[in-house]
Design a protein around this motif. Sequence first.
Motif, short mmCIF file in Angstrom:
data_model
loop_
_atom_site.label_atom_id
_atom_site.label_comp_id
_atom_site.label_asym_id
_atom_site.label_seq_id
_atom_site.Cartn_x
_atom_site.Cartn_y
_atom_site.Cartn_z
N GLY A 558 11.33 -6.50 5.78
CA GLY A 558 10.36 -5.64 6.44
C GLY A 558 9.46 -6.36 7.41
N GLU A 559 9.92 -7.47 7.97
CA GLU A 559 9.12 -8.27 8.90
C GLU A 559 9.63 -8.07 10.33
N ASP A 560 8.68 -8.18 11.29
CA ASP A 560 9.01 -7.91 12.70
C ASP A 560 9.46 -9.20 13.38
N PHE A 561 10.74 -9.44 13.33
CA PHE A 561 11.30 -10.66 13.92
C PHE A 561 11.19 -10.63 15.45
N ALA A 562 11.41 -9.43 16.04
CA ALA A 562 11.39 -9.31 17.50
C ALA A 562 10.02 -9.63 18.07
N LYS A 563 8.95 -9.25 17.35
CA LYS A 563 7.59 -9.51 17.85
C LYS A 563 7.32 -11.01 17.92
N ILE A 564 7.74 -11.72 16.88
CA ILE A 564 7.52 -13.18 16.88
C ILE A 564 8.38 -13.83 17.96
N GLU A 565 9.62 -13.37 18.07
CA GLU A 565 10.52 -13.95 19.07
C GLU A 565 10.00 -13.72 20.47
N ASN A 566 9.37 -12.57 20.71
CA ASN A 566 8.85 -12.26 22.04
C ASN A 566 7.76 -13.25 22.43
N ILE A 567 6.88 -13.58 21.49
CA ILE A 567 5.82 -14.55 21.76
C ILE A 567 6.42 -15.94 21.96
N GLY A 568 7.37 -16.29 21.11
CA GLY A 568 8.02 -17.59 21.25
C GLY A 568 8.78 -17.71 22.56
N TYR A 569 9.44 -16.62 22.96
CA TYR A 569 10.19 -16.62 24.22
C TYR A 569 9.26 -16.82 25.41
N ASN A 570 8.12 -16.11 25.40
CA ASN A 570 7.17 -16.24 26.51
C ASN A 570 6.62 -17.65 26.61
N ALA A 571 6.39 -18.29 25.47
CA ALA A 571 5.88 -19.67 25.47
C ALA A 571 6.93 -20.63 26.04
N ALA A 572 8.16 -20.44 25.61
CA ALA A 572 9.24 -21.30 26.12
C ALA A 572 9.45 -21.08 27.61
N GLU A 573 9.42 -19.83 28.04
CA GLU A 573 9.63 -19.50 29.45
C GLU A 573 8.50 -20.08 30.30
N HIS A 574 7.27 -20.05 29.79
CA HIS A 574 6.14 -20.62 30.53
C HIS A 574 6.33 -22.13 30.71
N ALA A 575 6.77 -22.81 29.68
CA ALA A 575 7.01 -24.26 29.77
C ALA A 575 8.12 -24.57 30.76
N LEU A 576 9.17 -23.75 30.77
CA LEU A 576 10.29 -23.97 31.69
C LEU A 576 9.90 -23.68 33.13
N ARG A 577 9.00 -22.71 33.33
CA ARG A 577 8.52 -22.43 34.70
C ARG A 577 7.71 -23.61 35.24
N ASN A 578 6.93 -24.24 34.37
CA ASN A 578 6.18 -25.43 34.79
C ASN A 578 7.14 -26.57 35.15
N ALA A 579 8.21 -26.69 34.39
CA ALA A 579 9.21 -27.73 34.68
C ALA A 579 9.89 -27.45 36.01
N ARG A 580 10.07 -26.18 36.32
CA ARG A 580 10.71 -25.82 37.59
C ARG A 580 9.82 -26.20 38.77
N ARG A 581 8.51 -26.05 38.62
CA ARG A 581 7.61 -26.42 39.70
C ARG A 581 7.67 -27.93 39.98
N GLN A 582 7.93 -28.71 38.94
CA GLN A 582 7.96 -30.16 39.10
C GLN A 582 9.32 -30.67 39.59
N HIS A 583 10.40 -30.06 39.10
CA HIS A 583 11.75 -30.58 39.38
C HIS A 583 12.64 -29.58 40.11
N LYS A 584 12.09 -28.49 40.61
CA LYS A 584 12.85 -27.46 41.30
C LYS A 584 13.86 -26.80 40.36
N ASP A 585 14.74 -25.98 40.91
CA ASP A 585 15.67 -25.17 40.10
C ASP A 585 16.97 -25.95 39.89
N THR A 586 17.02 -26.73 38.83
CA THR A 586 18.19 -27.57 38.55
C THR A 586 19.21 -26.82 37.71
N VAL A 587 20.41 -27.38 37.62
CA VAL A 587 21.45 -26.79 36.78
C VAL A 587 21.01 -26.78 35.32
#
Length: 666
Positions: A558-587
Motif C-alpha cells: 500500500g505504498e506509493d512507489f511512483a511518488k518516491i520515484e518521481n522525486i528521485g527522477y527529478n533529482a537525478a535529471e537535475h544533476a544530469l542537466r548540470n553535467a550537460r552544461r559543463q560537458h555539453k550533450d555527450t553520448v
Amino acid sequence: MTATFFVLIILLGVVAANVVSNHIKWLPLPMLYILGGLLLSIIPFYRHFLFNPELFMFLVVTPLLYNDAQNASRYWIGRGAVNILSLSILLVVTTVLVVGGLINWLFPIVPLALAFTLGAIVTPTDASAVSAFAKPNPKFQIPFIILQNESLFNDATGFVAFSLALSAFLQGQFAWSHAIALFLVEFVGGLVLGSLIGVLFHRLRLWLISLADDSPLIMIVLELTVPFLVYYLAEELDLSGILAVVAAGLVQGVENDNLRFVSARMQLVKTNVWEVLENALTGIIFILLGLSLPTITLAIYAQHKNLLGLLVLIGISLYIFKFIIRLVWTRYLVWMHLKSPHRWQDSWLMAVSGASGTISLSLAFSIPDNLHSYINRNSLIFIIAVIILISLTVAAVFVPIITKADPADNAKAHKHQWLREMIMVALNKVKQQSSDHPAESQIVVDALSQQLHQHGHTNKRYLRQLYQLAYHAELTAVQELEQDNKITATESHYYQEFISMSLYTVNNNQLKNFWLRVRFGMHTGRMSQNLQATQNMFLTSPLIAEQYYWKHTFDKHGEDFAKIENIGYNAAEHALRNARRQHKDTVELHLVRRFYLQRHRRINYGEPDPTILYQTFLLAFHSEYEFMQQAISDQKLSVADAQILQEHIVYDEMAYLQNNDAFTPQ
C-alpha cells in the motif's frame, strides 16, 4: 569445409578493411583490401595461393559488370553516346596501340603482343573507387557522369582487346582483317545475345508480377542467375560474354525504370542485395591480389633477382604513357555537354580518375599459365599490381584537391547538420503533445534522440561516473524525504535498495544479472501464482524486471512507489542537466538520461496505446517531411541533399513498420 573456411576468412577480411576505412580516410579502401590480403598470406593455409582464372571471371567479375550496367543512367548514356564512342572504343584502341608500341620499344624484353595485352588490361577504369575520393562539388557533375559511362563500356572493349592481343601472342601471328572481323562478331554478337536474354527475362518478370508471384525470394534469385546464364551462353557461342552481360544489365536497367512503384518492396530488397554483393566481390578481388602478391613476387625473384626493379619501371612507364594520352584525349576529344569555364581542370580530373582497379585486376588474373616468354603470367600480374597501386594513390591524392569546393559551397553541404536539425524539429513537435500522451511521446522521443548519438564513441569510465552522479543525487533526495518524515524508514530502505541494485545492474555484471532474473521470476511467481508470468519475468532484462518487481512490492504494502520515484527522477535529471552544461550533450549523458526516462515512464505511466503510439510516430515523420519541404521552398536545401534526408525518413518508416514490436515497452 576447407573452401568454406577459405571464403569465410576472406569475407571477414573485407569487413575488417571497411571498418578500418571508416577511421583512416586518407588510405584508399582498395589498398586496405590489398594489405588485408598480404596479412592473410602470412597464414600457412593461404600461402602459395592459386585459383582458377575462368572460375574467377565467371563468379566474381560477371555479377559486378551486370550490376554496373543496370545501375547506369540511361539518360546520360543517350546524351553521351559520342563520348562513349570516343572514350570507350577509340581511346581504348589508341591506348592499346600507342602504349603497347612504346612499351615494346623501350623494353624489348616485353613482346609486342604482350605489350598490347598490358595496354588492354589497363584501359578499363574504376569510376566507383575514384568517386569515393571526390569532395561534393556540383561543378564537376558532368565529368563524373562521363567517367561512369566510360567505366561501364570500356570494360567490355578492354576485354575484347585483351582477348585479341592474348590470342595473337599465343598463336604467334596477327591478321588485321581477322582481328577486325572477330572483334565485330564478338562485339555485336555479345550485345545482341545479351539484349535478347534481358528482354526474355523482363517478360518473365512481368508475368510473375501479374500473377502476384513477385516475392523478393523469387525475383532476386531469378535476377542473380541472369548474368551467369548470359555469360555462359555467350562464351559457349564464342561471343563476348562480358558485352552480353553488359547488354543484359542495360536492358534490365531500362525495365527497372519502367516498373516505377510496381513491386516496390522487391526493388528495394534487390537494391540492398546488389549493394552488399558488389561491395563484397570488389573486396574479394583486391584481397586476392594481396594474397597472391607474395607468391608472385617470390616466383619472380627466384626467376631473376634483378627482374623486380625492371617490372616496377615498366609499370611506372605504362602509367605515365596512359596518363598523357588520356589527358590530351579528354581535353580535345570529349564533349562536356555544357560549356565549362574550367575545361583543363575537367581534363586533369578525368585523367587522374582513369585509375585501374577491379576489372584490370580481373583481366590480369585471367592470363593463362602457358605463356612461353621471359615475361610470364606472374610478371604481368606484378606489373598490373604496380599500375593499380600508382593510379589509386594518384587519384587518392589529387582528386580531393581538384574537387575541393569553395568555402561558400561547403557551408551549404553540411548534410549531417541538416539531418540533425530535421530530427530536432520532429522531437520538438512530439514533445508539444507529451502532456496529452506522455507514455507514447516519450517512446517516440527516445527513438528519435537515439539517432543523434548513434555514431558516438562511448567512454565507459565517464558513463559510470554519470550513473554514480545521478545515483547519489537520487539517494540524497530520498534520504531528505525520510528526514522530513515524508516517507517511512521502510520505504526509504527498500527504495535505496532499488536504486542501488539498478546501479549494479547497469554495469552489466552477468552473474549478478542471472541471479536477479531468478529472484524477480520467483517473486512474480509467488505473487501471481502463474507459471507463464514467472517465465516471462525470467526472460525479461533484469533492469526492466527490477522496476516492475519493486513497483509490485510497494503496491502490495500500500505504498506509493511512483511518488518516491518521481522525486528521485527529478533529482537525478537535475544533476544530469548540470553535467550537460559543463560537458555539453555527450553520448554518455544521452545513455544515462535515456535510462532514467525509460524507468520513469514504466513506473509512472500505464501501458501505451498502440494506436496513439502509431499516430505519434506518424506525426514525427510528417514533421520531418514538412521541414524538408520548407527548406526546399526557401531554397536553403538542394534537391540532392533533400533526397538524402528523404531516404533517411523512408528507412525510419520502414524500420518502424517492420519492427514495431521493438518500440512497445516490455
